[in-house]
Structures are given as structure tokens and as C-alpha cells.
Design a protein around this motif. Structure first.
Motif: not given
Length: 159
Positions: A98-103, A120-128, A144-150
Motif C-alpha cells: 500500500p502506498p501509505l506504507n511508504f512513498h 505518458r512516461a509510464g507512471a500509473t495513478l493510484v488516487r488524487e 517499477w510500482h514504487v509509490p510516488l506522491q505529487l
């Protein structure tokens, strides 16, 4: 008059900001600075290149041999993350975490526009997640499925 810390002081002195002695010193404690957060990933070279190309990070140190360590810094020059591969331990299943474990969280001036660009560069949305104060937090996963938060915060985090 009243007693504070073993000495008598007049209320007028306190109200006026007067002090007859320095405040008691705090107990000594070690001070350390954050160096980096390390992630064991399947292809550190490709992942480091993606973060450099799409997030503007710079590779500040790397190894061409195993474990193919790549240290990345943000535009302030501060090293923040290390990607490496160490086959002596199982690679984490980032997609199942879960991305809330770390990101990894990054500042985005326009989080919604960055979301589109990163998709467009290959990242995927989890939630806004729009916030009550007007901030916008968008959770994604890198290729690579590593959680990334904007993070587009109304009030930026202290530097």
C-alpha cells in the motif's frame, strides 16, 4: 512576586521580557542529518534514468558494477534517494505494498498537469486527494510500482 525555576521574579519583569539569567540549557542530544532513503529495485540504472528524465533529479554518484548503486539529488543538490539491486535478499513487491506504507513525495507546482505528463512516461495513478486547504496530493506509482506522491501544497513544507 512568584518563584520560577528556583528564583523569584516579578510579574512586571516577565511581562516586559526582562530576564535576570539565561534559560536553563536543554539536555545534550545527538544531531544527525538525513542522508538518503535506499530502495532495492530490479533495475536501478533504468529507474535512476527515469527519475532524472521525468522528475529532474540528478545522478550524483553511481556504480557501473553490482549493486549498480545510483544516488539521486533534487534541484537543491540534496541527495534524497538511492536505487540499487542486491540479489542476496528478495526484492520488495512494490506493486503489492500500500502506498501509505511508504512513498517518495515530490513538490509539483501543478500536480494535475504533472500527473498527465508522468502517466505518458509510464507512471500509473493510484488516487488524487484534494485537501481541505486547497492542496492537491496525487498518489502514483512509477513504472517499477514504487509509490510516488505529487504534492501541490497551499502552504509548502519548510525547507
Amino acid at each position: 512576586m512568584y518563584t520560577m525555576g528556583g528564583s523569584e521574579r516579578r510579574a512586571a519583569d516577565v511581562d516586559a521580557g526582562a530576564s535576570t539569567r539565561p534559560p536553563p540549557s536543554l539536555p545534550s542530544r545527538p544531531t544527525m542529518k538525513f542522508e538518503h532513503f535506499a530502495l532495492n529495485v530490479p533495475d536501478p540504472r533504468a529507474q535512476a534514468q527515469w527519475y532524472a528524465q521525468h522528475l529532474g533529479f540528478a545522478v550524483v554518484r553511481s556504480r557501473a558494477d553490482a549493486p549498480f548503486t545510483h544516488f539521486l539529488a533534487d534541484d537543491t543538490g540534496r541527495t534524497i534517494v538511492e536505487f540499487y539491486v542486491n540479489p542476496s535478499v528478495a526484492l520488495p513487491d512494490y506493486a503489492a505494498m500500500p502506498p501509505l506504507n511508504f512513498h517518495l513525495a515530490v513538490v509539483a507546482a501543478d500536480a494535475r498537469a504533472e500527473r498527465v505528463r508522468l502517466e505518458r512516461a509510464g507512471a500509473t495513478l493510484v488516487r488524487e486527494e484534494p485537501q481541505p486547504d486547497g492542496s492537491v496530493l496525487i498518489m502514483m506509482r512509477d513504472p517499477w510500482h514504487v509509490p510516488l506522491q505529487l504534492c501541490q501544497r497551499t502552504t509548502p513544507m519548510p525547507a
